[in-house]
Every structure is written in C-alpha cells, then in structure tokens.
Design a protein around this motif. Structure first.
Motif, PDB file in Angstrom:
ATOM      1  N   LYS A  90       0.836  -1.200   0.000  1.00  0.00           N
ATOM      2  CA  LYS A  90       0.000   0.000   0.000  1.00  0.00           C
ATOM      3  C   LYS A  90       0.874   1.254   0.000  1.00  0.00           C
ATOM      4  O   LYS A  90       0.566   2.258  -0.699  1.00  0.00           O
ATOM      5  N   GLU A  91       1.935   1.231   0.755  1.00  0.00           N
ATOM      6  CA  GLU A  91       2.845   2.379   0.804  1.00  0.00           C
ATOM      7  C   GLU A  91       3.512   2.584  -0.567  1.00  0.00           C
ATOM      8  O   GLU A  91       3.673   3.713  -1.055  1.00  0.00           O
TER       9      GLU A  91
ATOM     10  N   ASP B  29       2.289   1.720  -3.443  1.00  0.00           N
ATOM     11  CA  ASP B  29       1.250   2.179  -4.361  1.00  0.00           C
ATOM     12  C   ASP B  29       1.008   3.674  -4.193  1.00  0.00           C
ATOM     13  O   ASP B  29       0.864   4.424  -5.185  1.00  0.00           O
ATOM     14  N   ARG B  30       0.956   4.138  -2.962  1.00  0.00           N
ATOM     15  CA  ARG B  30       0.761   5.575  -2.734  1.00  0.00           C
ATOM     16  C   ARG B  30       1.967   6.374  -3.233  1.00  0.00           C
ATOM     17  O   ARG B  30       1.834   7.466  -3.791  1.00  0.00           O
TER      18      ARG B  30
ATOM     19  N   GLN C 253       1.732   6.623  -7.008  1.00  0.00           N
ATOM     20  CA  GLN C 253       0.715   7.604  -7.408  1.00  0.00           C
ATOM     21  C   GLN C 253       1.220   9.046  -7.179  1.00  0.00           C
ATOM     22  O   GLN C 253       0.982   9.952  -7.996  1.00  0.00           O
ATOM     23  N   TYR C 254       1.906   9.278  -6.080  1.00  0.00           N
ATOM     24  CA  TYR C 254       2.445  10.624  -5.797  1.00  0.00           C
ATOM     25  C   TYR C 254       3.489  11.014  -6.837  1.00  0.00           C
ATOM     26  O   TYR C 254       3.540  12.152  -7.303  1.00  0.00           O
TER      27      TYR C 254
ATOM     28  N   ARG D 219       9.944   2.517  -1.873  1.00  0.00           N
ATOM     29  CA  ARG D 219       8.769   1.810  -1.364  1.00  0.00           C
ATOM     30  C   ARG D 219       8.539   0.498  -2.137  1.00  0.00           C
ATOM     31  O   ARG D 219       8.144  -0.521  -1.548  1.00  0.00           O
TER      32      ARG D 219
END
Length: 577
Positions: free
Chosen positions: A163-164, A166-167, A170-171, A196
C-alpha cells in the motif's frame, strides 16, 4: 512502473489453518475428557473390588465367630456331650465352616493383591502417561499457533508495504505530470517510489518464505505430530480397556479357584452327617447311665390274717444289703422300696462317689484317677524343666542363680507327692468297686471282740444299708439298731490259721488314718513289720503286733526287706534317721 500482487490473494491461502487449529484444539479437549472418564471408570472398578474384599473379610470373620461360639468349652460338661455321633457331626460341621471362612479370606487376599493393588499402581502409571501425551499435544498446538501468528505478521507487513509503494507511485506520477513542480521534487518523488517498491519486494520475499515454512510446519503438524500423539493416546486407552477386562476375568477366576476347596468342605459336612449313628448313640446313653443293679424280684404276699409278725421278702426292694441288720418293725413305712422314684439330694456328693450306683461310681473314680495322673504328669514336666534350668545355671552361673529354683522344685515335689497319695486313695476305692481289694474275711481287725457303733467302717456299713442307690436315705434311721457282731466264730476261724511270716520292717513316713476295711492306722515315725510286699496296687500289708495287721499305702512307709527274716516275734531294729 512496478506491479505487485494484491495481499488479499495470499490472505485467502493462509486463512484456513486458523480453523484447523481451533478444530485440533477442540479434539484435544474431547480426548482429554474421554480419557479422564476412562480413568474414573477404572478407579470406580477398583473401589468396587475393594468393597467386595471387605465384604468377604467381614463374612469370613462372622463365620469364624459363629463357629467359635458353638465350639464346646474345654474341661466342661459340653465337651463330654461331643462323644455322640450326632454331636461329633455337628463339631465337624463347625470345623468345616471355619475352613469355609478361610476360603473367603483367600478370596479377599487374592482380589486385593491381584486386582486392587495392581490396578491402583496401573492407574498411577496411566495418569502419568496421559499427562505426558497431552503435554506433547498442547506443545505441538502452541507451536503451530506461533507459526501461524508469524505468518499473519509477515502478511500484514507485506500488505502495508504494498500500500505504501502504491501511494508513493501515485504521488510520483502526480508530481511528474505537474509542470509547476521542479525537476528536483519530481526526482525526489521518483526515488521515494522506488524505495517503497523495494520494501514491498522485500516484504513479499519474507512473506513467501514464512508462508512456505508455515505450510511445511502445518503439514508436519497435521500429518505427523498430531497423528502420532493421537495414536499414543489411542493405544493408552486401548490398554486401559484391555486391563479392566483382564481384571474382570481375574475377579471371576479368584472365585473359581476356591470352589473345589469349598466343595470339599461341603462334602466333609455331608460325610459327617452320614456318620450319625442313632443306634451307637443310644448304646452310649445306656452305657453312661446303667446302674449295675439287678432288677428287684417279686414282692412276697404278706398275710395279715395270720397272728404272726409281718416279714418282708429278701427279694423285695426294701431288702437289706447287709446280714445281721434288724428287721423293720411291723407297720413301719419302708420308703426304701421306692428308691428309683425318690428325688436325689442336692449338693456335693461324697468324695468316693459312694452315693452313685456301682457302674457310675466306677466310671467317676476312673475319671478322677485319670485326671490326677494328668496333673501329676504336668507337675513332673514342670519339675523336669526346672531341673534342666538348674543344671544350666550350675554350668553357667552368669545366666542365673541355681539356688533360686530350689524352693519351686521343693513345692513341685510336695505337689507330686500329694497327688500320688490322692491317686492311691482313689485307686483303692476303684479297686474296692472292681473287687481287686481283699475281702473283709481275709483281713480281720481284732482290736476288740465286737465292732463298736463308733467304728467308721461300721457306721459306713450301716449307712450303706440305709442308703438308696441314688444317694438318698429312708426315714427309718432312728428305728434301726446298731449292728453288733460277736467275735466268737469269726475270731476262732483266724486263730486257727498260722500268721504270715515277717519279711522285713518299715518306718511310717506319714500318719495314715485307716478308716476303710482291711487298712490299719499308723503314726508318723512308727516302726512296724512287713508281712506282704506291694503287688503293684499301691498297698503294703504290715503288722503292729499279733492282733493288729492291715494294709497301708506303700508311699506312706519306707520298707526295709529282709529275705531271711521269718520269725513273727523278731524284735524291731531301731533304724537311725
């Protein structure tokens, strides 16, 4: 652009073991309850057998007490009653019941040793084995649960890192599309996203490794460890079931083993019952109570029409047993005719049992002689034991003082002498009954011309004439005249005989009162002539002077025989003490 599998895919693969662990734990709980119930059943059976052994012991004790209660007491009248076949059969029954009780004690002992003790020890071993198996099961259960927790932690970490990543991706894409953002910020976002993604890859590798390890442990747990533990528990439970079955078989075998012996006891009781002989018992009663008297003859007719004195036939029941007794007066009531129906006098009878019929008197005297002989034997055994003890003390003074037993030896010697005198006295009476002593005509006592009324033998003779066979007396005692016997023909008959020659002398050791026929009284220390030796009956014939001679107990005198002495007037030689 990095692509990672979603953690939910792996989550489904590892969610099943949690339920299996719970089910495994539930199975252990069920097995634990069942095995505890099995141990409870075993302990209940042990308690049952223990109570059975207590019942057997109590039953055996009651049987023994019952047998002892009805056993004849020693030296009592009851013991004499057991000479009959019926009472001997009852005694045999009592003895067999005592043995029967012993078999129930054997049952109790065997059940205690073969069942109760063995099962009690086995239960303790079973509890320890059960505890060990369930300890291993709980340990294996805890291990698989720990592995499961490790897997869950690794999975959550991998999910978080994904999840980290993926974020961060996206950022970075957002920063890269924005024209207002500097190139340095875009580069920084790109580096962060790569970091990440790398962390997610590491978590993935760790999760995969943990998962493989868990699957291996789980397979080992459910296909090796747990089945082995369950197998051991099953074998333990099966051994318990077999053991309780064997104990039940032993329970029956213990009873079966004593059945032959119990059967023998019952056979002996049956044999004793078949030995009862009514004819023999009746004959023993006849022998025990026969009097020895001849049946009375016919009563003569008394003719009161004739002017003559009423006489009584010699064959009647009131016939006097002694010659020279005066006849009863006319009109007197002779109760001697009814002696079989007169009530016996209460209280102790005379010492010589002269109140009994001849046959009964002989038996009583014989019993008394046997009893005295047994007492003499006991005293002699005690004296022999003390003599041996004295010899030991003499040889080994440190063991005791030899003089300490002298007093007791002297007492035993006196007791033996007294008992021997008693035996001789009763043997004299027994010989009189059996006709072994010389008759009165062979041993005249010519101290005076007539028998005085005060003479003990004369009184006894009169008393016997008045006495009925059962010991009672008639009421004519005051009406009878004293018996006076002239000494004319009686004395002349023996004056013509040549007196027996003297064969020695004797010294009286004790005073003897010669109250019976044919005996002579002597004083302690008196010197007398011996005219006839003891012939084995315990009596020695002596003479004081030409007119006085008779029998004395051999143990009362010390005899000095002189084979050449034949002169009846030979003076006595004074013998020093």
């Amino acid at each position: 652009m990095l692509s990672l599998p979603h953690p939910s895919v792996l989550h489904g693969a590892v969610s099943a073991p949690c339920l299996c662990c719970r089910k495994g734990k539930d199975q252990f709980d069920n097995l634990e309850k069942h095995t505890q119930w099995g141990i409870d059943v075993l302990e209940k059976y042990i308690k049952f057998v223990k109570e059975r052994t207590e019942i057997e012991l109590s039953y055996a004790k009651q049987l023994r007490n019952l047998s002892k209660k009805y056993q004849p007491k020693k030296n009592s009248k009851e013991e004499e009653e057991y000479r009959y076949t019926s009472t001997r059969a009852f005694l045999a029954t009592l003895n067999e019941m005592n043995d029967y009780a012993g078999q129930h004690e054997v049952i109790s002992e065997n059940m205690t040793s073969l069942i109760t003790a063995e099962l009690t020890r086995y239960v303790q071993e079973l509890k320890q084995e059960r505890k060990s198996h369930f300890h291993d099961g709980r340990k294996a259960q805890q291990h698989i649960e720990t592995c499961w927790k490790q897997l869950e932690a690794s999975k959550r970490r991998f999910e978080r890192d994904c999840k980290e990543a993926d974020r961060a991706q996206q950022y970075f894409e957002k920063m890269d599309a924005d024209i207002n953002v500097t190139k340095a910020d875009v580069e920084k976002a790109r580096q962060q996203a790569q970091l990440r993604h790398q962390m997610a890859e590491d978590s993935k590798a760790e999760y995969s490794s943990t998962l493989q390890k868990f699957n291996s442990e789980q397979h080992e747990h459910y296909y090796t460890h747990i089945p082995n533990i369950f197998q051991k528990i099953q074998e333990m439970e099966e051994r318990r079931i077999v053991r309780i079955g064997e104990s039940m078989k032993t329970f029956a075998e213990v009873d079966r083993q004593v059945i032959p012996i119990i059967g023998k006891c019952l056979d002996e009781i049956t044999k004793a019952a078949e030995s009862v002989d009514h004819k023999n018992d009746s004959q023993m009663v006849i022998e025990a109570f026969k009097s020895g008297f001849e049946p009375p003859g016919d009563v003569d007719f008394e003719d009161f029409t004739q002017p003559m004195k009423r006489t009584v036939s010699e064959s009647s029941l009131s016939n006097s047993r002694g010659d020279g007794k005066s006849e009863p007066k006319f009109g007197s009531k002779s109760k001697g005719k009814l002696w079989p129906f007169i009530k016996k006098n209460k209280g102790a009878g005379p010492e010589d049992f002269s109140n009994l019929p001849p046959e009964q008197r002989r038996k009583k005297l014989q019993q008394k002689v046997d009893e005295l002989n047994r007492d003499i034997q006991k005293e002699m055994d005690s004296r022999d034991a003390l003599t041996k003890m004295k010899d030991v003390y003499i040889k080994n003074p440190q063991m005791g003082d030899a003089a300490s037993v002298d007093h007791r030896l002297a007492e035993l010697g006196q007791n033996i002498e007294k008992l021997r005198l008693e035996v001789q006295k009763f043997e004299g009476w027994l010989a009189e009954v059996e006709g072994r002593l010389p008759a009165r005509s062979e041993q005249p006592r010519r101290q005076s011309g007539v028998y005085e009324a005060q003479n003990p033998s004369g009184v006894n003779s009169c008393a016997q004439d008045r006495e009925s066979p059962d010991g009672s007396y008639t009421e004519e005692q005051s009406q009878e005249t004293e018996m006076k016997v002239p000494a004319t023909d009686f004395d002349d008959e023996f004056d013509d005989e040549e007196p027996l020659p003297t064969i020695g002398t004797c010294k009286a050791l004790y005073t003897f009162e010669g109250q019976n026929e044919g005996t002579i009284s002597v004083a302690e220390g008196e010197m007398l002539y011996v005219i006839e030796e003891d012939k084995g009956d315990g009596w020695t014939r002596i003479r004081r002077n030409e007119d006085e001679e008779g029998y004395v107990p051999t143990s009362y005198v010390e005899v000095y025989l002189d084979k050449n002495a034949k002169d009846v007037h030979k003076p006595l030689q004074k013998i020093s003490e």
